[in-house]
Enzyme design. Structure first.
Site, mmCIF file in Angstrom:
data_model
loop_
_atom_site.group_PDB
_atom_site.id
_atom_site.type_symbol
_atom_site.label_atom_id
_atom_site.label_comp_id
_atom_site.label_asym_id
_atom_site.label_seq_id
_atom_site.Cartn_x
_atom_site.Cartn_y
_atom_site.Cartn_z
ATOM 1 N N LYS A 148 -38.683 -28.046 4.050
ATOM 2 C CA LYS A 148 -37.770 -28.517 5.102
ATOM 3 C C LYS A 148 -36.683 -29.393 4.495
ATOM 4 O O LYS A 148 -35.499 -29.235 4.811
ATOM 5 C CB LYS A 148 -38.550 -29.335 6.150
ATOM 6 C CG LYS A 148 -39.321 -28.486 7.129
ATOM 7 C CD LYS A 148 -40.223 -29.354 8.004
ATOM 8 C CE LYS A 148 -41.239 -28.463 8.682
ATOM 9 N NZ LYS A 148 -42.343 -29.188 9.295
ATOM 10 N N GLN B 264 -44.926 -34.270 11.164
ATOM 11 C CA GLN B 264 -45.681 -33.092 10.743
ATOM 12 C C GLN B 264 -47.089 -33.132 11.334
ATOM 13 O O GLN B 264 -47.792 -34.144 11.237
ATOM 14 C CB GLN B 264 -45.733 -33.041 9.210
ATOM 15 C CG GLN B 264 -46.405 -31.822 8.624
ATOM 16 C CD GLN B 264 -45.619 -30.529 8.832
ATOM 17 O OE1 GLN B 264 -44.399 -30.532 8.943
ATOM 18 N NE2 GLN B 264 -46.331 -29.419 8.905
ATOM 19 N N ASP C 295 -38.648 -30.804 17.542
ATOM 20 C CA ASP C 295 -39.816 -29.927 17.651
ATOM 21 C C ASP C 295 -39.998 -29.433 19.087
ATOM 22 O O ASP C 295 -40.811 -28.543 19.331
ATOM 23 C CB ASP C 295 -41.076 -30.729 17.277
ATOM 24 C CG ASP C 295 -41.704 -30.270 15.987
ATOM 25 O OD1 ASP C 295 -41.414 -29.149 15.560
ATOM 26 O OD2 ASP C 295 -42.509 -31.031 15.434
HETATM 27 N N1 GUN Z 1 -47.177 -28.025 11.591
HETATM 28 C C1 GUN Z 1 -47.078 -26.673 11.485
HETATM 29 N N2 GUN Z 1 -46.000 -26.225 12.168
HETATM 30 C C2 GUN Z 1 -45.407 -27.303 12.710
HETATM 31 C C3 GUN Z 1 -44.228 -27.480 13.498
HETATM 32 O O1 GUN Z 1 -43.521 -26.550 13.877
HETATM 33 N N3 GUN Z 1 -43.956 -28.763 13.837
HETATM 34 C C4 GUN Z 1 -44.727 -29.806 13.455
HETATM 35 N N4 GUN Z 1 -44.375 -31.028 13.854
HETATM 36 N N5 GUN Z 1 -45.807 -29.680 12.723
HETATM 37 C C5 GUN Z 1 -46.139 -28.435 12.341
#
Ligand code: GUN
Length: 290
Positions: free
Chosen positions: A49, A93, A116
């Site tokens: 990311k 996350q 998100d």
């Molecule tokens: N863990 C796996 N996929 C995601 C996501 O799309 N957002 C977040 N915050 N955590 C994740």
């Protein structure tokens, strides 16, 4: 034989379009990612990311907390990020290491920075058809489907999995496109029979290769959200989806591979949400009293 939906190529085009738009903005969108603990898969996601955020011309802020961090410390960090004008998007996350409570942390994120799309405000906006920030993986699924099925109205879409992160928002997005949506889950009866009725099948159950070829309606569009690490030949780890690709591909009309399908779309959509959030926040700032 199904045509392959190339999520990797689609995501690269989307990132390039985002970078072109960012390049002409009078400000730099900023994305803060919070990682608690040292789960190796999460570390890899977060590193990807950060790299793609910078490649798109945005600022990336990484915050790492130890697994023993307290709920209060994490909430305090989120509140500081809410107040920081250089941060337009906040992603914590998931999953969080126990005993940290994700629901309270998500609730602390300002809805306008919730890239998100997980806060109650953004989930409610999606459910009621108002504009808002939409969860990244579901948005990625929809963009891929729109590419191959420009007319989805009246299609029967079966979504396997009812999580807040994927299943429920995917179902909402498909409903907005006038699909007839069935949300299936671990207690659904005769899941293979139900899936065989699906013009669009979205598998987000987190079970490796659960969906077999004889569950797929001939010609259906199959979107595989699963990313499962299983032991392969000679003990080497292999990445598989929730769909058994070898048996499903000959039956489906369209199918996403794993890897290279939905996965790359998630980060591209995160960047898109960050750009949207940044533009909204900067526009609101212009109207603020000095
Ligand atoms: N863990 C796996 N996929 C995601 C996501 O799309 N957002 C977040 N915050 N955590 C994740």
């Amino acid at each position: 034989m199904a045509r392959i939906i190339d999520g990797k190529a689609f995501a690269a085009r989307l990132r390039a379009a985002i970078a072109a738009e960012v390049a002409v903005l009078p400000f730099k969108p900023g994305l803060a990612v919070v990682l608690v603990g040292d789960d190796p898969a999460s570390q890899l996601y977060v590193a990807n990311k950060a790299r793609q955020t910078v490649e798109a011309g945005m600022r990336s802020f990484e915050h790492r907390l130890p697994a023993r961090a307290s709920q209060a410390e994490l909430l305090d960090l989120v509140r500081r990020l809410n107040a920081d004008p250089a941060v337009h998007g906040i992603l914590v996350q998931l999953p969080l290491p126990p005993p940290l409570a994700a629901a309270e942390v998500i609730a602390a994120i300002s809805p306008e920075k919730d890239v998100d799309g997980l806060t109650v405000v953004n989930a409610g906006r999606l459910a009621t058809g108002l504009p808002g920030l939409v969860p990244c993986t579901p948005l990625g699924c929809l963009l891929l489907l729109e590419e191959v099925l420009p007319e989805m109205a009246g299609c029967h879409a079966v979504v396997i999995g009812r999580s807040n992160l994927v299943g429920k928002p995917v179902a909402q997005l498909l409903l907005q496109r006038d699909c007839t949506v069935t949300l299936a889950h671990s207690r659904t009866r005769d899941l293979p029979g139900l899936c065989r009725q699906a013009d669009i099948l979205v598998a987000a159950a987190g079970r490796p290769e659960m969906v077999k070829g004889d569950w797929v309606k001939p010609g259906a569009a199959v979107i595989d959200v699963g990313i499962n690490r299983v032991a392969g030949a000679a003990g080497k780890a292999r990445l598989v989806g929730d769909v058994e690709f070898a048996s499903a591909a000959p039956v489906a009309g369209w199918i996403t591979p794993v890897p290279g399908g939905v996965g790359p779309m998630t980060i591209a959509c995160l960047l898109r949400n960050t750009l949207t959030a940044a533009k909204n926040q900067e526009a609101a700032r212009v109207g603020e009293p000095g």
